[in-house]
Each structure stands twice: as structure tokens, then as C-alpha cells.
Design an enzyme around this catalytic site. Sequence first.
Site, PDB file in Angstrom:
ATOM      1  N   HIS A   1      -2.391  -1.279  -3.248  1.00 21.09           N
ATOM      2  CA  HIS A   1      -3.055  -0.653  -3.459  1.00 21.09           C
ATOM      3  C   HIS A   1      -2.691   0.772  -3.331  1.00 21.09           C
ATOM      4  O   HIS A   1      -2.137   1.245  -3.915  1.00 21.09           O
ATOM      5  CB  HIS A   1      -3.672  -0.154  -1.741  1.00 21.09           C
ATOM      6  CG  HIS A   1      -4.314  -1.246  -0.982  1.00 21.09           C
ATOM      7  ND1 HIS A   1      -3.676  -1.287   0.749  1.00 21.09           N
ATOM      8  CD2 HIS A   1      -4.509  -2.167  -1.556  1.00 21.09           C
ATOM      9  CE1 HIS A   1      -4.496  -2.077   1.263  1.00 21.09           C
ATOM     10  NE2 HIS A   1      -4.745  -3.332  -0.646  1.00 21.09           N
TER      11      HIS A   1
ATOM     12  N   ASP B   1      -4.296  -4.516   5.764  1.00 21.06           N
ATOM     13  CA  ASP B   1      -5.127  -5.555   4.956  1.00 21.06           C
ATOM     14  C   ASP B   1      -3.226  -5.964   4.515  1.00 21.06           C
ATOM     15  O   ASP B   1      -2.843  -6.058   4.340  1.00 21.06           O
ATOM     16  CB  ASP B   1      -5.473  -4.404   3.703  1.00 21.06           C
ATOM     17  CG  ASP B   1      -5.718  -5.709   2.717  1.00 21.06           C
ATOM     18  OD1 ASP B   1      -6.079  -7.070   2.934  1.00 21.06           O
ATOM     19  OD2 ASP B   1      -5.344  -4.964   1.262  1.00 21.06           O
TER      20      ASP B   1
ATOM     21  N   SER C   1       1.187  -0.534   0.036  1.00 18.56           N
ATOM     22  CA  SER C   1       0.190   0.044   0.635  1.00 18.56           C
ATOM     23  C   SER C   1       1.331   0.841   0.015  1.00 18.56           C
ATOM     24  O   SER C   1       1.650   1.157  -0.721  1.00 18.56           O
ATOM     25  CB  SER C   1      -0.427   0.229   1.036  1.00 18.56           C
ATOM     26  OG  SER C   1      -2.213   0.925   0.933  1.00 18.56           O
TER      27      SER C   1
END
Length: 364
Positions: free
Chosen positions: A204, A297, A177
Site C-alpha cells: 500500500h 488487509d 502497508s
Amino acid sequence: MTSSPVPGDPVRLLVVDDSPSIRAVIRAMVEGDAGIRIVGEAETGGEAVEMARTLRPGVILMDVQMPEMDGIEATGRIMASEAVPSIAFSAYTREEGAKASIEMLAAGALDVMAKPDLGEAGAANECSRALRKKIRSASRVAVVRHLRRSVPMVRGRGEPADPSDRTRFEVVGVGASTGGPTALRDLFSALPADFPMPILVVQHITMGFTAGFVEWLRQHTPLDVRVANKEDRAVPGSILLAPEGRQLEALPGGAVRATSRKARGVHLPSADTLFSSLASAYGRKCIGILLTGMGADGAAGLLDIRRAGGFTVAQDEETCVVFGMPREAVRLGAVNRSMAPASMADLLLRMAGRSARREGGGRA
């Protein structure tokens, strides 16, 4: 070095754009929000570097393409001195413009956002909501790195130091991310074109920038990089990225699918979904890698891989832009090894039954 925001105080925002009309649009987007205060406006990257030093903003909203000094160079200089959280604000989401935005992420920007199409009904209001959310999120990230001891390695009982001694691994899954582009570059640039395992990636990234990210990544690795199709296959020497707004899932036998399955948590695509599918399809023959990023996540999915007998790696705290996702994985006991992305390539080569030394021309 920036000071941590005091709870309740507005975020001090520095706006950097060579267009007076865009700066006026940004002012309109944040005015009336008591949680954000514009403390300065700069027209060039050079002005931004100086104002970051004198105004001590909490967040910088930076245009990517500007005359004299662009946002990439300015972000790099700011990160080397003041280390202020920054957001790339780009008018381009495709091809060269999008690649420039990714370069800005690699220079240290935390996030990227497309400028609104003001001719589209409702675009300004939607952009305003998203922008204010990103500014608040960026203000909570401590981008200054402090020297700390390495994250301890987590091993199961009786687990060998080199798992390639017992297992023939078949696939690698990677989740990333905030700060991910740089970490992925450092990892993939050290792998050879004939790396014998496919790599599946969830990164992400703001909608509209995935194609540019793929083009940028291709410049830094000999591996074949592309966005996964709805029905696809994972083959050695390839990197498949999750498409925007779709989950990436592995199936037995090398099959891959990009589904419209709902988000797991708040993320679509989700590293948890990818890792869990790898654990189910490959069991002990898969490797999971969790890189820098905010939130959690990937941590639960990485634990699924470890419980299935696979091998798991997390980025170490010293090299993370944000140690959120790896920290949660360590907390859950999901991590076999913690290290810098640049060191992961050699580990992967050893686990694939090869060594970086051998790739350099040593005898097999």
C-alpha cells in the site's frame, strides 16, 4: 516518546517546510478543522528535531528535501528519540524525488503525500481532504515500540517444523502497508539473485510513488524488481509489484495479471486479493508473507493460503511499525510462523530447498 492523544482533543501538528508559501498553504488546508491544531512551524530539519522535543506534537508533516538537514535525516533522529508519527510531504513523485520520499519512509515516516499542484483546479481542496485524513490516521498510530514476548507460532496438527521436507514451493506472495518499505528491504536484501521462486508483492503506497519505490528497492536487492504488466509472467529471481490502482492476481502456470477489478475492502491493490489468487492457483505450493501495516488487509487471504495447504508467515510484533495486519492474521489462525523480516530470507531459502549457509559457499 509521545503521549497518546486524548479522545476529543485536536491533533497537535508540527509543520516542517523551508518554503513560507507552502507552510501558508498547509495552514489554509487545516484551518477551520477543529480536530487539528498547528502547534509549530519549522524551516529546517534541525529546527524540526528540536521542536519535536520541546513542543511534543502528535504528528509531524515533514518536507523531504530541505537545506542543511533534509527530512530523511530529521525523521531518523526524531524516531530515535521522540518517535513522533510523521508524514512525508513531497513535491516530487518521480525518479530521484520519489526515491527520497521512500528513503524517508524507511527512516520511520508512516506515510507519504504529494504536494498539490496549485495551478490545477480543485487540487488544493482535494489535497486538503486527503491531508487531514492522513493526519488523523497517523495520530492514532503508536510508533513507540515496547518490549513484548514474541507472537506465538501457530501450527496445524502434525505440521512439520520445516515444510520443505514435503513440498516443492513455486511462488511467494507478500503483502505490506505502513512500515512496509523497510520490512521489504530487510527481507529482499538477503535473497540471492538466483532465488528459485518468483515473488509477487502488494505494498500500500500513495498514488504516484510506486515507480520511485521500485527504483529505491532495486538499490537494496539483487533480484529483478519491476511493476507487473497487465498480462505478465512470474519467473524465478523476479519481484513483481502490483501497479497503482490495480489488483495483482496469480493464475496457474506462472501467469500473472493486473486487473481493474474493484477494491476488496478499501484497498486497491489488496493483499487479500493476491493471497486468495495464490491459494487458488498454487494450493499447497505457495508461501504467503504478511508484513507490518494498519488494518486487516491480507489476513483473510493468508488464511485462504493456509487452508489450501500452503505455508504462511507474519511479521512479529517487535519489528512491526504497526502490528495491525499481522495481528488480525494471527487472530484468524492464518499464521504458521511469526518472525522478523531479516529472518524470513533464511526460512525462504530452506523452503526452496537451499540454505543461506550453502549460498555463502558451503557444499551442496
